[in-house]
Design a protein around this motif. Structure first.
Motif, PDB file in Angstrom:
ATOM      1  N   MET A 848       0.834  -1.206   0.000  1.00 31.88           N
ATOM      2  CA  MET A 848       0.000   0.000   0.000  1.00 31.88           C
ATOM      3  C   MET A 848       0.873   1.263   0.000  1.00 31.88           C
ATOM      4  O   MET A 848       0.576   2.237  -0.702  1.00 31.88           O
ATOM      5  CB  MET A 848      -0.940  -0.006   1.203  1.00 31.88           C
ATOM      6  CG  MET A 848      -2.042  -1.056   1.106  1.00 31.88           C
ATOM      7  SD  MET A 848      -3.101  -1.125   2.580  1.00 31.88           S
ATOM      8  CE  MET A 848      -3.882   0.485   2.516  1.00 31.88           C
ATOM      9  N   ALA A 849       1.937   1.246   0.805  1.00 34.50           N
ATOM     10  CA  ALA A 849       2.851   2.392   0.817  1.00 34.50           C
ATOM     11  C   ALA A 849       3.473   2.591  -0.571  1.00 34.50           C
ATOM     12  O   ALA A 849       3.630   3.725  -1.044  1.00 34.50           O
ATOM     13  CB  ALA A 849       3.936   2.174   1.860  1.00 34.50           C
ATOM     14  N   THR A 850       3.801   1.486  -1.241  1.00 37.87           N
ATOM     15  CA  THR A 850       4.379   1.568  -2.588  1.00 37.87           C
ATOM     16  C   THR A 850       3.395   2.195  -3.568  1.00 37.87           C
ATOM     17  O   THR A 850       3.755   3.080  -4.360  1.00 37.87           O
ATOM     18  CB  THR A 850       4.765   0.161  -3.070  1.00 37.87           C
ATOM     19  OG1 THR A 850       5.673  -0.421  -2.129  1.00 37.87           O
ATOM     20  CG2 THR A 850       5.424   0.211  -4.439  1.00 37.87           C
ATOM     21  N   TYR A 851       2.142   1.741  -3.502  1.00 34.76           N
ATOM     22  CA  TYR A 851       1.141   2.271  -4.424  1.00 34.76           C
ATOM     23  C   TYR A 851       0.887   3.750  -4.164  1.00 34.76           C
ATOM     24  O   TYR A 851       0.649   4.531  -5.098  1.00 34.76           O
ATOM     25  CB  TYR A 851      -0.164   1.474  -4.323  1.00 34.76           C
ATOM     26  CG  TYR A 851       0.007  -0.019  -4.509  1.00 34.76           C
ATOM     27  CD1 TYR A 851       1.074  -0.532  -5.256  1.00 34.76           C
ATOM     28  CD2 TYR A 851      -0.885  -0.933  -3.944  1.00 34.76           C
ATOM     29  CE1 TYR A 851       1.239  -1.903  -5.423  1.00 34.76           C
ATOM     30  CE2 TYR A 851      -0.731  -2.287  -4.108  1.00 34.76           C
ATOM     31  CZ  TYR A 851       0.344  -2.764  -4.846  1.00 34.76           C
ATOM     32  OH  TYR A 851       0.502  -4.120  -5.005  1.00 34.76           O
ATOM     33  N   LYS A 950      14.024   2.386  -9.281  1.00 36.96           N
ATOM     34  CA  LYS A 950      12.913   2.125  -8.375  1.00 36.96           C
ATOM     35  C   LYS A 950      13.163   0.845  -7.563  1.00 36.96           C
ATOM     36  O   LYS A 950      13.855  -0.061  -8.034  1.00 36.96           O
ATOM     37  CB  LYS A 950      11.611   1.970  -9.164  1.00 36.96           C
ATOM     38  CG  LYS A 950      11.159   3.225  -9.869  1.00 36.96           C
ATOM     39  CD  LYS A 950       9.867   2.979 -10.628  1.00 36.96           C
ATOM     40  CE  LYS A 950       9.410   4.251 -11.335  1.00 36.96           C
ATOM     41  NZ  LYS A 950       8.161   4.026 -12.107  1.00 36.96           N
ATOM     42  N   PRO A 951      12.586   0.817  -6.370  1.00 37.98           N
ATOM     43  CA  PRO A 951      12.676  -0.429  -5.589  1.00 37.98           C
ATOM     44  C   PRO A 951      12.032  -1.586  -6.342  1.00 37.98           C
ATOM     45  O   PRO A 951      11.134  -1.387  -7.169  1.00 37.98           O
ATOM     46  CB  PRO A 951      11.893  -0.109  -4.309  1.00 37.98           C
ATOM     47  CG  PRO A 951      11.922   1.386  -4.213  1.00 37.98           C
ATOM     48  CD  PRO A 951      11.898   1.883  -5.623  1.00 37.98           C
ATOM     49  N   VAL A 952      12.485  -2.787  -6.089  1.00 35.52           N
ATOM     50  CA  VAL A 952      11.931  -3.977  -6.724  1.00 35.52           C
ATOM     51  C   VAL A 952      11.415  -4.908  -5.628  1.00 35.52           C
ATOM     52  O   VAL A 952      12.150  -5.241  -4.687  1.00 35.52           O
ATOM     53  CB  VAL A 952      13.002  -4.699  -7.559  1.00 35.52           C
ATOM     54  CG1 VAL A 952      12.432  -6.005  -8.141  1.00 35.52           C
ATOM     55  CG2 VAL A 952      13.478  -3.802  -8.696  1.00 35.52           C
ATOM     56  N   PRO A 953      10.165  -5.347  -5.710  1.00 32.67           N
ATOM     57  CA  PRO A 953       9.220  -4.951  -6.761  1.00 32.67           C
ATOM     58  C   PRO A 953       8.464  -3.689  -6.368  1.00 32.67           C
ATOM     59  O   PRO A 953       8.351  -3.375  -5.190  1.00 32.67           O
ATOM     60  CB  PRO A 953       8.272  -6.140  -6.812  1.00 32.67           C
ATOM     61  CG  PRO A 953       8.249  -6.647  -5.393  1.00 32.67           C
ATOM     62  CD  PRO A 953       9.614  -6.402  -4.826  1.00 32.67           C
ATOM     63  N   MET A 954       7.946  -2.995  -7.350  1.00 27.58           N
ATOM     64  CA  MET A 954       7.104  -1.821  -7.092  1.00 27.58           C
ATOM     65  C   MET A 954       5.636  -2.176  -7.307  1.00 27.58           C
ATOM     66  O   MET A 954       4.841  -1.374  -7.764  1.00 27.58           O
ATOM     67  CB  MET A 954       7.508  -0.661  -8.001  1.00 27.58           C
ATOM     68  CG  MET A 954       8.778   0.047  -7.564  1.00 27.58           C
ATOM     69  SD  MET A 954       8.657   0.812  -5.938  1.00 27.58           S
ATOM     70  CE  MET A 954       7.833   2.346  -6.336  1.00 27.58           C
ATOM     71  N   TYR A 955       5.295  -3.426  -7.015  1.00 26.32           N
ATOM     72  CA  TYR A 955       3.907  -3.855  -7.150  1.00 26.32           C
ATOM     73  C   TYR A 955       3.628  -4.845  -6.068  1.00 26.32           C
ATOM     74  O   TYR A 955       3.196  -5.821  -6.007  1.00 26.32           O
ATOM     75  CB  TYR A 955       3.625  -4.397  -8.549  1.00 26.32           C
ATOM     76  CG  TYR A 955       4.732  -5.223  -9.128  1.00 26.32           C
ATOM     77  CD1 TYR A 955       4.906  -6.548  -8.732  1.00 26.32           C
ATOM     78  CD2 TYR A 955       5.646  -4.679 -10.028  1.00 26.32           C
ATOM     79  CE1 TYR A 955       5.927  -7.306  -9.256  1.00 26.32           C
ATOM     80  CE2 TYR A 955       6.665  -5.444 -10.552  1.00 26.32           C
ATOM     81  CZ  TYR A 955       6.810  -6.761 -10.155  1.00 26.32           C
ATOM     82  OH  TYR A 955       7.832  -7.519 -10.671  1.00 26.32           O
TER      83      TYR A 955
END
Length: 955
Positions: A848-851, A950-955
């Motif tokens: 959620m923080a990523t989104y 970007k960090p992996v994963p970004m999903y």
């Protein structure tokens, strides 16, 4: 009248036997010498001093024979003291001689007529005849004293009669008190001094004598008053409490302070420091501060006697507190402070009527507004009803103060033993991590610290050796020299009648000593189901400070023992084999009674229950013998290992479970083989959650093999779950996709072999969908995940439903639909919270923080990420901690916070470096590249941010 056997004989400060050492076989004359003096004992000292002063003041009081009379009187008194066989009669004679001599001085102070001289000459004759009679009694053999008891009694009675006539001759009423005579003599001598300045120098000696005798708390005593001990020179970590207590004593309304705590906590040290503080500040004058050592006052009668002795107040009888109370009221303008040290002895030695008498003494003292009370007690409660106590329970030292105290005592002991090391060598010896471990293991208790440091310093023993000694011998490694040993200190509480008379209390103490973290009032029913009244037993043990109770209601408060008492109980066979077996039974039942999986509705409550007893359960489970374990013990060990895998993974229990399961297996029993399979599964999951993927794989493989080859037939559902978790591990390790696909297919086949078992079918669909998402086959992934979610929701399985929703959210995010992903993730979070599976909750929050970051909601993301960091650190996953730190770094960069981004990338890189997998190495490299880019710039801007990976994963 009960006699008090004190520390000193009448002759002075020579040591004598304590109360506990005196037995019926001891010499009675030795015991009699230890009686606290009554008023006649005080007065013989008065007569002695008067004899000396009268000789030097003959020109002022010109009465021939006065000095001689006093000298004869002293001889009579001394003879009476030795003739103690006819105790009561001689005592009466002794007291009347004392009164008569004071009456003589009183009369002579007023008149010096010829008639008076005649009466004094006559008195001398009476005294000489009495002395002759008493000498005859003294000279008789012991057996004659017994056979002629009546004759001797008559002889003494006649002596008393002659003295009565002499008293009447000097116009003294038989009931006139010694104290009144002393006051009158003092007043008359003062008048003489005022009338004749020429005789002032000679009268000074007489007046000084009378003042010393009649001053409050300064009457002469045949037994030396015990002096207050000095404050301890090594005193750490209590400054705040000392200041607070001194402040309370300053104010009349709060001047009833009681310091309680377990034995060895330093209550007396604190009290002495408070005394020193109030003296320095001038709150109380030194002569009005009194130490009342109560350690030997095992009855109310002895307590009264000690009070009279320590305050130096003469009294004809100690059966009442009236005389002491009256004396304390006389000089009401002067505030007094009484330190009643070790008050647990009179308070707890004789429950019942005598305790009521002690309470009455304490209440009467507390009712004197100008008398402040400072009480120390080895107890959990302040004493007395109707007293407004300022109760200060004494806690252990904080770690820093404990370290200072240990180092100071260790250095002192090393120096005193002549083994003092050079500064750097001693610093190196003390500055080791074993010191913190040792201090923690002994509970930061001052006496334990002092004794351990003293014993170590004597031989400059290493901290490692001290720690090994503690683990092996416990409190027995702490003998006392100047102080009681740790075992003796605890033993005093164990011997209190309130404990010895209560079987439930002793049983509960043994049970709690096996629970290092204590337990709640509610859970005591699990551990001690056979006690008649748990609250009563708890209160009994708290009364003597053997256990402690946290704040809050009984049901939820924690009841526990300090480490020193636990250690004491665990040695010398103090816990019976029966109680040990009972506690282990309770442990296994507790674990197995709270065994569940995340899809069970009781899982959340089970986690909470197990979490509240985790330290106790692990300690008891690790005691299971590896060579002859019980089957329910192995089951509990494995179940507890799974619990830890869901909460805070640790290989200690899981590895132990596997070792014991292997030993128990005999190659034939299906149950034994199943336990080996479950133990491998548990250890594999634990290692996976610790991001130790290479180590986890062999255990998943072994678990699957054992489940497939159980003697009673294969358990394909469990084998399929192991295959699915192995495939998940391979995905983290980035194994070839084709190998993972083959493993997933086999797992799906095993889980779905019985189509009527819909739960397992749905588990296969979920794992397949999760693999398809990882393979970037989004459409099929959503189909499989949706089908699994529908079954789980129908079966009311919140954890598996949350996992499906979580994977669905990530699938939409991988297609760039972050809003939809965020909405589904919130549904997943709600389901996860229903279950209580912490790791799943944190995984969802991380996504959620990523989104939110990808949608530009950086402030909202910044609220979630710090909470995640704390949670992941508690679970102990370097990968998850690293991912959260990298997410924080990326979010800081997006918000143009250059220092924050640099700091977070540095810490994330360190966490990823702990992971030995391909993913760990890739994550470390990515963070390193971003950090290098940020270190080249002086300030952040959007162009620099756009170039960050970007960090992996970004999903």
């Amino acid at each position: 009248m009960t006699r008090y056997f004190g520390r000193y004989s009448r002759g002075g400060a020579s040591k004598s036997k304590s109360t506990t050492e005196l037995r019926l076989g001891d010499n009675l004359s030795d015991a009699n010498k230890q009686v606290i003096p009554d008023s006649s004992s005080y007065t013989i000292e008065t007569v002695r001093q008067l004899a000396d002063t009268v000789k030097s003041a003959a020109s002022i009081i010109p009465v021939p024979g006065l000095s001689t009379v006093l000298t004869v009187a002293i001889k009579v008194l001394e003879a009476c003291e030795e003739a103690t066989v006819i105790e009561e009669n001689v005592k009466g004679l002794h007291q009347r001689v004392c009164k008569l001599m004071l009456a003589v001085v009183h009369t002579v102070s007023k008149e010096t007529s010829q008639e008076l001289q005649g009466r004094i000459t006559s008195l001398q004759s009476v005294l000489e005849s009495i002395l002759a009679d008493v000498d005859k009694i003294k000279q008789q053999k012991q057996w004659l004293l017994v056979f002629f008891h009546g004759l001797n009694k008559e002889r003494v009675d006649k002596c008393v009669g002659r003295l009565n006539a002499a008293l009447e001759d000097f116009q003294v009423v038989g009931q006139l008190r010694v104290e009144d005579l002393l006051d009158k003599i003092n007043t008359l001598l003062g008048k003489i001094k005022a009338d004749s300045s020429t005789t002032a120098a000679q009268l000074d000696r007489i007046e000084d004598t009378m003042n010393r005798i009649s001053q409050p708390h300064n009457a002469p005593s045949a037994v030396l008053r015990q002096d207050m001990p000095p404050p301890h020179h090594i005193f750490c970590g209590r400054d705040g409490l000392v200041k607070d207590t001194a402040s309370l004593l300053t104010i009349t309304d709060t001047s009833r302070v009681c310091i309680t705590g377990v034995g060895g906590m330093g209550k007396t040290s604190v009290a002495l420091a408070v005394i020193e503080s109030v003296m320095k500040k001038g709150i109380f004058q030194k002569e009005y501060i009194f130490w009342i050592p109560c350690v030997e006052a095992k009855t109310s009668d002895l307590l009264r006697r000690i009070l009279y002795s320590q305050l130096r107040i003469p009294a004809e009888s100690y059966d009442s507190l009236d005389r002491l109370e009256e004396e304390l009221k006389v000089n009401s303008k002067q505030r007094r402070l009484l330190l009643l040290d070790n008050f647990e002895t009179p308070w707890l030695s004789n429950p019942g009527q005598d305790q009521a008498n002690v309470r009455d003494i304490l209440v009467r003292l507390a009712n004197l507004p100008h008398v402040a009370l400072l009480v120390t007690m080895t107890s959990g409660f302040a004493p007395g009803i109707g007293i407004r106590w300022e109760h200060r329970p004494l806690l252990p030292l904080d770690p820093a103060a404990a370290r200072v105290a240990f180092e100071s005592k260790y250095r002192e002991a090393a120096s005193n033993s002549g083994r003092e090391l050079a500064g750097p060598d001693l610093d190196g010896l003390l500055n080791r991590p074993e010191l913190d471990e040792l201090l923690t293991s002994i509970g930061h208790i001052p006496l334990a610290i002092t004794l351990a440091a003293a014993n170590g310093g004597d031989l400059t023993t290493s901290l490692g050796d001290l720690l090994r000694d503690w683990k092996k011998a416990g409190t027995a490694m702490m003998p006392g020299e100047e102080r009681l040993s740790m075992d003796e200190t605890i033993g005093l509480s164990m011997e209190r009648p309130v404990v010895k008379s209560n079987d439930d209390a002793r049983t509960l103490l043994a049970i709690l000593s096996m629970l290092p973290a204590g337990t709640t009032g509610a859970n005591l029913d699990w551990w001690a189901p056979n006690l008649k009244s748990l609250p009563t037993a708890v209160r009994c043990l708290r009364t003597v400070a053997l256990i402690e109770q946290g704040s809050g209601p009984f049901e939820t408060s924690r009841i526990f023992l300090r480490p020193t008492i636990q250690s004491y109980m665990s040695h010398e066979g103090r816990i019976s084999a029966e109680i040990r077996e009972q506690v282990h039974d309770a442990c296994y039942k507790f674990v197995l009674g709270h065994k569940s999986i995340p899809d069970d509705r009781k899982f959340k409550d089970d986690l909470k229950a197990l979490g509240g007893e985790e330290i106790n359960l692990q300690g008891l489970l690790m005691e299971i013998p590896i060579d002859a374990p019980r089957t329910d013990a192995i089951d509990a060990l494995i179940a507890f290992g799974f619990y830890q895998a869901w909460t805070k993974p640790s290989t200690v229990v899981a590895s132990r479970a596997l070792d014991i399961a292997r030993v128990k297996h005999d190659g034939r029993l299906d149950a034994a083989a199943r336990r080996i399979a479950e133990a491998h599964h548990c250890l594999g999951r634990t290692l996976h959650r610790l991001d130790r993927y290479d180590e986890a794989c062999p255990h998943f493989e072994e678990a699957r093999r054992w489940f497939e080859n159980l003697p009673g037939g294969a358990d394909l559902h469990c084998a399929g779950e192991c295959s699915m978790e192995l495939s998940d591990t391979w995905m983290y390790m980035q194994k070839p996709k084709v190998e993972i696909a083959s493993l997933v297919q086999k797992a799906m086949t095993d889980l779905s072999h019985d189509k009527t078992e819909r739960y397992h079918v749905a588990r296969g669909l979920f794992r397949t969908g999760d693999f398809l998402w990882w393979s970037q086959n989004q459409v099929k992934a959503l189909e499989s995940l949706s089908a699994a979610k529908a079954i789980f929701e129908e079966l009311d399985c919140p954890a598996s439903a949350a996992e499906c929703l979580f994977s669905m959210a990530r699938t939409h995010a991988s297609e760039g639909n972050y809003l939809k992903a965020l909405l589904i993730a919130r549904d997943a979070l709600a389901k996860a919270r229903e279950s209580g599976e912490a790791r799943m909750i944190f995984d969802i929050l991380n996504c959620m923080a990523t989104y939110l970051i990808l949608r530009g909601s950086h402030e909202e993301a910044l609220v979630i990420i710090p909470q995640l960091l704390t949670s992941w650190q508690a679970l102990g996953s370097p990968l998850c901690v690293g991912q959260s730190l990298e997410l924080l770094a990326y979010n800081c960069a997006a918000m143009m916070d250059l220092p924050g981004a640099r700091a977070a990338y540095t810490r994330a890189q360190a966490q990823f470096a702990k992971i030995g997998s391909t993913q760990g190495r890739e994550d470390t490299t990515r963070c390193s590249r971003n950090l290098t880019s940020l270190e080249r710039v002086a300030e952040m801007d959007p162009n620099i941010f756009s170039r960050l990976e970007k960090p992996v994963p970004m999903y």
